[in-house]
Motif scaffolding. Sequence first.
Motif, PDB file in Angstrom:
ATOM      1  N   MET A 286      32.451  31.993  48.420  1.00 26.75           N
ATOM      2  CA  MET A 286      32.920  32.005  49.944  1.00 26.75           C
ATOM      3  C   MET A 286      33.499  33.292  50.047  1.00 26.75           C
ATOM      4  O   MET A 286      34.476  33.710  49.184  1.00 26.75           O
TER       5      MET A 286
ATOM      6  N   ASP B 231      42.128  43.502  51.204  1.00 20.63           N
ATOM      7  CA  ASP B 231      41.465  42.519  50.514  1.00 20.63           C
ATOM      8  C   ASP B 231      42.661  41.775  49.776  1.00 20.63           C
ATOM      9  O   ASP B 231      43.168  42.363  48.911  1.00 20.63           O
TER      10      ASP B 231
ATOM     11  N   SER C 293      37.984  36.836  48.941  1.00 20.37           N
ATOM     12  CA  SER C 293      36.955  35.999  48.146  1.00 20.37           C
ATOM     13  C   SER C 293      37.678  34.803  48.024  1.00 20.37           C
ATOM     14  O   SER C 293      38.242  34.676  47.054  1.00 20.37           O
TER      15      SER C 293
ATOM     16  N   TYR D 218      36.816  46.958  44.075  1.00 16.69           N
ATOM     17  CA  TYR D 218      35.936  45.974  43.349  1.00 16.69           C
ATOM     18  C   TYR D 218      34.750  46.358  43.547  1.00 16.69           C
ATOM     19  O   TYR D 218      34.394  47.016  44.504  1.00 16.69           O
TER      20      TYR D 218
ATOM     21  N   GLU E  18      42.710  47.471  48.850  1.00 21.38           N
ATOM     22  CA  GLU E  18      42.748  46.356  48.048  1.00 21.38           C
ATOM     23  C   GLU E  18      44.114  46.444  47.113  1.00 21.38           C
ATOM     24  O   GLU E  18      44.184  47.460  46.501  1.00 21.38           O
TER      25      GLU E  18
ATOM     26  N   SER F 170      30.181  34.435  51.482  1.00 23.79           N
ATOM     27  CA  SER F 170      30.678  34.991  50.047  1.00 23.79           C
ATOM     28  C   SER F 170      31.695  35.972  50.495  1.00 23.79           C
ATOM     29  O   SER F 170      31.840  36.357  51.788  1.00 23.79           O
ATOM     30  N   GLY F 171      32.432  36.704  49.591  1.00 26.09           N
ATOM     31  CA  GLY F 171      33.408  37.378  50.039  1.00 26.09           C
ATOM     32  C   GLY F 171      32.812  38.712  50.370  1.00 26.09           C
ATOM     33  O   GLY F 171      33.405  39.349  51.420  1.00 26.09           O
ATOM     34  N   LEU F 172      31.801  39.037  49.875  1.00 26.95           N
ATOM     35  CA  LEU F 172      30.904  40.305  50.290  1.00 26.95           C
ATOM     36  C   LEU F 172      30.349  40.314  51.563  1.00 26.95           C
ATOM     37  O   LEU F 172      30.322  41.081  52.474  1.00 26.95           O
TER      38      LEU F 172
ATOM     39  N   THR G 113      42.371  39.123  47.824  1.00 28.38           N
ATOM     40  CA  THR G 113      42.030  38.236  46.917  1.00 28.38           C
ATOM     41  C   THR G 113      42.926  38.095  45.794  1.00 28.38           C
ATOM     42  O   THR G 113      42.947  36.711  45.361  1.00 28.38           O
TER      43      THR G 113
ATOM     44  N   THR H 163      36.131  32.496  46.588  1.00 28.26           N
ATOM     45  CA  THR H 163      35.706  32.119  45.341  1.00 28.26           C
ATOM     46  C   THR H 163      36.660  32.082  44.445  1.00 28.26           C
ATOM     47  O   THR H 163      36.717  31.366  43.269  1.00 28.26           O
ATOM     48  N   LYS H 164      37.708  33.100  44.518  1.00 31.31           N
ATOM     49  CA  LYS H 164      38.751  33.315  43.517  1.00 31.31           C
ATOM     50  C   LYS H 164      39.952  32.030  43.639  1.00 31.31           C
ATOM     51  O   LYS H 164      39.808  30.985  43.277  1.00 31.31           O
TER      52      LYS H 164
HETATM   53  C1  PLP Z   1      35.107  38.596  44.038  1.00 36.86           C
HETATM   54  C2  PLP Z   1      35.629  39.597  44.640  1.00 36.86           C
HETATM   55  C3  PLP Z   1      35.030  40.088  45.923  1.00 36.86           C
HETATM   56  C4  PLP Z   1      33.574  39.507  46.250  1.00 36.86           C
HETATM   57  O1  PLP Z   1      33.716  38.331  46.609  1.00 36.86           O
HETATM   58  P1  PLP Z   1      32.390  37.284  46.251  1.00 36.86           P
HETATM   59  O2  PLP Z   1      32.913  35.952  46.545  1.00 36.86           O
HETATM   60  O3  PLP Z   1      31.975  37.370  44.978  1.00 36.86           O
HETATM   61  O4  PLP Z   1      31.481  37.929  47.142  1.00 36.86           O
HETATM   62  C5  PLP Z   1      35.853  41.031  46.643  1.00 36.86           C
HETATM   63  N1  PLP Z   1      36.995  41.461  46.333  1.00 36.86           N
HETATM   64  C6  PLP Z   1      37.582  41.307  45.150  1.00 36.86           C
HETATM   65  C7  PLP Z   1      38.888  41.801  44.732  1.00 36.86           C
HETATM   66  C8  PLP Z   1      37.172  40.324  44.557  1.00 36.86           C
HETATM   67  O5  PLP Z   1      37.727  40.280  43.292  1.00 36.86           O
END
Ligand code: PLP
Length: 380
Positions: free
Chosen positions: A205, A170, A192, A98, A141, A73-75, A172, A194-195
């Motif tokens: 991820m 970050d 992240s 975040y 970020e 995950s991102g975290l 993302t 995921t996004k």
């Molecule tokens: C969603 C997000 C995260 C965390 O990522 P996950 O994949 O949900 O663990 C970190 N930073 C930003 C800017 C995000 O949008």
Amino acid sequence: MKFNTKTIHGGQEPDKAYGAVMPPIYQTSTYAQTTPGGHKGYEYSRTHNPTRNALENGLASIENGNYGLAFGSGLAAIDAVIKLLQPGDEVISTNDLYGGTYRLFTKIFEGFGIKFHFIGMQNAANIESYVNENTKLIWVETPTNPMMNIIDVEASAAVAKKHHIMLAVDNTFATPYLQRPLDLGADIVMHSVTKYIGGHSDLVMGALVVKDKEIADKLYFIQNASGAICGPMDSFLALRGIKTLHVRMQRHCENGKAVAEYLAQHPKVANVYWPGFESHPSHYIAKKQMDDFGGMISFTTKGNNYDKTIKILENLKVFTLAESLGGVESLAGHPASMTHASIPKDEREKTGVVDSLIRLSVGIEDIDDLIADLENALAQ
Ligand SMILES: *Cc1c(COP(=O)(O)O)cnc(C)c1O
């Protein structure tokens, strides 16, 4: 190689076994050895997996780094970065972080003796004023969530370099399509996945990309030792996402601009937060460090009424009311009751998260349908 080619070919080569153009999903935990230690570079999938390696090489390529690391995950990726530190070390980060990152820093790592300063980072001199001999990391970020503030990566990197501190960004919200922090002087880029990189709302991820071998080796050690890796199936999906990142981002930016301009002229709308507007307080920095302005937009409505805001969200049909962002489909969220609900009302209002704030992740649908959906929801 240009960015739009790197997304498709960067770090990739046909599979060695049968020439498969996409890396096979090596759904295996272990690898046969002919004699102890006699293997083809793979021993155990926490340490290495060919599908994950293909993704990690692709990530390194699009961020102009040398080493990529993928996490569950991102975290988990952020967790690995903070594990580079020791008790007594200090981190400078933004006060508009975040929420999950803030929780990880304060609820987990403060307990291990790491000190965090959450400050306004719009001005690099303010960052420098928090530097002392214990400062080991600056965590940036940009753009921030949900207020779309912009932090100057180059100016932050100058402070970091001067004091021999690591700078992590970050990336993302921007993705490497819009902004490449390593080129601007950062040491570590975090995503992240995921996004936007995954892009299809079908996986969770995280990723890190670095240039420097010494930092990479430490992070690979942590990745293997702590074990927060992602699986081969998700690695395959993320790599497939990267291949269309540039075309998706181009449309996210076009639709984002159209939605931001539509909202800005709407009589019921009070403020629109989008870095593409010349009136945005950090527009000039966004213009300097980003190639376009993305599809993330926040806005408030006049009267700042909580119930009316909930009604607007309930009346949206094409925009889905959901957390997360960066997928092909448009999403709308209500930070005050969703992502930022755990922050006390007067605290969150100080940063701009008022009751009528709505955050949009503008997808890649037809712009006419998106505008019509907002028009309808705002009319009721
Ligand atoms: C969603 C997000 C995260 C965390 O990522 P996950 O994949 O949900 O663990 C970190 N930073 C930003 C800017 C995000 O949008």
